[in-house]
Scaffold this active site. Structure first.
Site, PDB file in Angstrom:
ATOM      1  N   LYS A 161       0.835  -1.106  -0.085  1.00  0.00           N
ATOM      2  CA  LYS A 161      -0.009  -0.027   0.095  1.00  0.00           C
ATOM      3  C   LYS A 161       0.836   1.243   0.061  1.00  0.00           C
ATOM      4  O   LYS A 161       2.274   1.314   0.460  1.00  0.00           O
ATOM      5  CB  LYS A 161      -0.839   0.039   1.122  1.00  0.00           C
ATOM      6  CG  LYS A 161      -0.138   0.056   2.529  1.00  0.00           C
ATOM      7  CD  LYS A 161       0.086   1.451   2.997  1.00  0.00           C
ATOM      8  CE  LYS A 161       1.036   1.458   4.291  1.00  0.00           C
ATOM      9  NZ  LYS A 161       1.748   2.490   4.854  1.00  0.00           N
TER      10      LYS A 161
ATOM     11  N   ASP B 173      -2.221  -1.706  10.432  1.00  0.00           N
ATOM     12  CA  ASP B 173      -2.166  -1.636   9.152  1.00  0.00           C
ATOM     13  C   ASP B 173      -2.873  -2.846   8.301  1.00  0.00           C
ATOM     14  O   ASP B 173      -3.376  -3.059   7.093  1.00  0.00           O
ATOM     15  CB  ASP B 173      -1.050  -1.660   8.068  1.00  0.00           C
ATOM     16  CG  ASP B 173      -0.456  -0.429   8.249  1.00  0.00           C
ATOM     17  OD1 ASP B 173      -1.002   0.573   8.810  1.00  0.00           O
ATOM     18  OD2 ASP B 173       0.752   0.247   7.942  1.00  0.00           O
TER      19      ASP B 173
HETATM   20  P1  ATP Z   1       4.221  -0.434   7.469  1.00  0.00           P
HETATM   21  O1  ATP Z   1       4.274   0.427   6.163  1.00  0.00           O
HETATM   22  O2  ATP Z   1       3.078  -1.265   7.902  1.00  0.00           O
HETATM   23  O3  ATP Z   1       4.899   0.611   8.759  1.00  0.00           O
HETATM   24  P2  ATP Z   1       7.024  -1.098   6.673  1.00  0.00           P
HETATM   25  O4  ATP Z   1       6.621  -1.432   5.334  1.00  0.00           O
HETATM   26  O5  ATP Z   1       7.641  -0.087   7.096  1.00  0.00           O
HETATM   27  O6  ATP Z   1       5.443  -1.277   7.338  1.00  0.00           O
HETATM   28  P3  ATP Z   1       7.687  -3.879   6.998  1.00  0.00           P
HETATM   29  O7  ATP Z   1       8.178  -4.101   5.736  1.00  0.00           O
HETATM   30  O8  ATP Z   1       6.274  -4.565   7.316  1.00  0.00           O
HETATM   31  O9  ATP Z   1       7.857  -2.375   7.248  1.00  0.00           O
HETATM   32  O10 ATP Z   1       8.778  -4.248   8.043  1.00  0.00           O
HETATM   33  C1  ATP Z   1       9.116  -4.021   9.270  1.00  0.00           C
HETATM   34  C2  ATP Z   1       9.611  -5.083  10.082  1.00  0.00           C
HETATM   35  O11 ATP Z   1       8.823  -6.054  10.247  1.00  0.00           O
HETATM   36  C3  ATP Z   1      11.073  -5.557   9.595  1.00  0.00           C
HETATM   37  O12 ATP Z   1      11.934  -5.401  10.537  1.00  0.00           O
HETATM   38  C4  ATP Z   1      10.618  -7.093   9.382  1.00  0.00           C
HETATM   39  O13 ATP Z   1      12.026  -7.722   9.833  1.00  0.00           O
HETATM   40  C5  ATP Z   1       9.670  -7.311  10.178  1.00  0.00           C
HETATM   41  N1  ATP Z   1       8.955  -8.257   9.530  1.00  0.00           N
HETATM   42  C6  ATP Z   1       8.143  -9.412  10.037  1.00  0.00           C
HETATM   43  N2  ATP Z   1       7.433 -10.134   9.267  1.00  0.00           N
HETATM   44  C7  ATP Z   1       7.671  -9.356   7.838  1.00  0.00           C
HETATM   45  C8  ATP Z   1       7.431  -9.967   6.654  1.00  0.00           C
HETATM   46  N3  ATP Z   1       6.354 -10.849   6.334  1.00  0.00           N
HETATM   47  N4  ATP Z   1       7.372  -9.090   5.570  1.00  0.00           N
HETATM   48  C9  ATP Z   1       8.388  -8.013   5.926  1.00  0.00           C
HETATM   49  N5  ATP Z   1       8.716  -7.563   6.982  1.00  0.00           N
HETATM   50  C10 ATP Z   1       8.488  -8.377   8.150  1.00  0.00           C
END
Ligand code: ATP
Length: 287
Positions: A12, A137
């Site tokens: 997203k 989210d």
């Molecule tokens: P958001 O936009 O919801 O804040 P994000 O895109 O910034 O999320 P993610 O890619 O979801 O961040 O990853 C954040 C943390 O979650 C990372 O440190 C990662 O190691 C951990 N994590 C746990 N499970 C997953 C997964 N399935 N995919 C990605 N990261 C994951």
């Protein structure tokens, strides 16, 4: 009942992100328009008689109980009382720690997939409530499309789908912690807020210029301080023809909205000389 299922788990972007104030529970009161794009992970589920296994092709994502997908499976089995297990394999394409809800969308796919695999009969509201226990989210990732999110992000109103929105996404070579960005948010530093209602109305009438005019993200005030490349990427996007460039979520990914594919492709190629994680995306359409 089949024994395997594979689901697309889309990223997203936040077309707007505003913080209305602190909440008694320590979280922030959010108002954000979220929009799914066709940059996707693929989540494969296989029934097991018991236990939860997680694997992934990315070294950046935990291949154990720390994975949000694992926690989603635990919640599913607890909530439904179903005795069973699942082997989860995640093909990761969404950049990690990028503000694109990569982990949340995988967890959402696990809830949806297990509901099908075990014919559990949870309706979408049940699935969203289950997802909200793991992350703010996740309910949106289950609902999909384009939606206004309030509260911690879990109070959702579906909006007119922003169809064929053409974007270039670019992520600097580092990640930021969502938790830290929110912790360092200082509303005294905010000079520009989104016009959430204006964007909502403009999307409903297909007025892209009007929608772009109201898009802002108050978390840029935090992330720009530690990540000057976010400002650089925004500037690059506009210099290369984007009609709007904004950071998604807590960053550091920047999206640029383009009107013509050739212009977006040229911009993508140029940005790709400096940054590895650059993608052309459009709105995610289910099916
Ligand atoms: P958001 O936009 O919801 O804040 P994000 O895109 O910034 O999320 P993610 O890619 O979801 O961040 O990853 C954040 C943390 O979650 C990372 O440190 C990662 O190691 C951990 N994590 C746990 N499970 C997953 C997964 N399935 N995919 C990605 N990261 C994951």
């Amino acid at each position: 009942m089949g024994t395997t299922v594979s689901l697309l788990a889309p990223a997203k972007v936040n077309l707007t992100l505003d913080i209305k104030g602190p909440r008694p529970d320590g979280y922030h009161e959010l108002e954000t328009i979220m929009h799914q794009v066709n940059l996707v992970d693929t989540v494969h589920l296989r029934r097991l008689t018991d236990g939860i296994e997680v694997s992934t092709d990315s070294p950046l994502v935990p291949g154990d109980s720390d994975n949000l997908a694992y926690r989603a499976a635990v919640e599913f089995f607890q909530a439904t009382g179903i005795a069973g297990g699942v082997d989860i394999h995640i093909e990761k394409h969404i950049p990690v720690g990028a503000g694109l809800a990569g982990g949340s969308t995988d967890a959402a796919a696990v809830i949806k997939g297990l509901n099908r695999l075990y014919a559990a009969g949870l309706d979408i509201k049940d699935q969203m409530a289950l997802g909200a226990r793991i992350g703010s989210d996740i309910p949106f990732c289950i609902l999909g499309g384009t939606a206004l999110a309030r509260g911690r992000g879990e109070i959702l109103t579906p909006l007119s789908p922003a169809r064929n929105l053409l974007m270039v996404l670019a992520k600097p070579g580092y990640s930021v912690s969502t938790r830290e960005v929110y912790a360092r948010y200082d509303q005294g530093k905010v000079t520009r807020r989104p016009d959430t209602g204006g964007v909502e109305a403009a999307l409903a009438s297909g007025n892209l210029a009007g929608a772009c005019a109201g898009m802002e993200n108050v978390l840029e005030t935090v992330t720009l301080e530690c990540c000057p490349e976010v400002a650089l990427l925004k500037q690059m996007m506009t210099d290369l023809g984007a009609v709007k460039a904004l950071m998604s979520g807590s960053g550091p990914t920047v999206f640029g909205i383009f009107l013509q594919r050739e212009v977006a492709e040229a911009a993508c190629a140029i940005i790709n000389r400096y940054y590895e994680e650059v993608f052309i995306v459009t709105s995610f359409e289910r099916g």
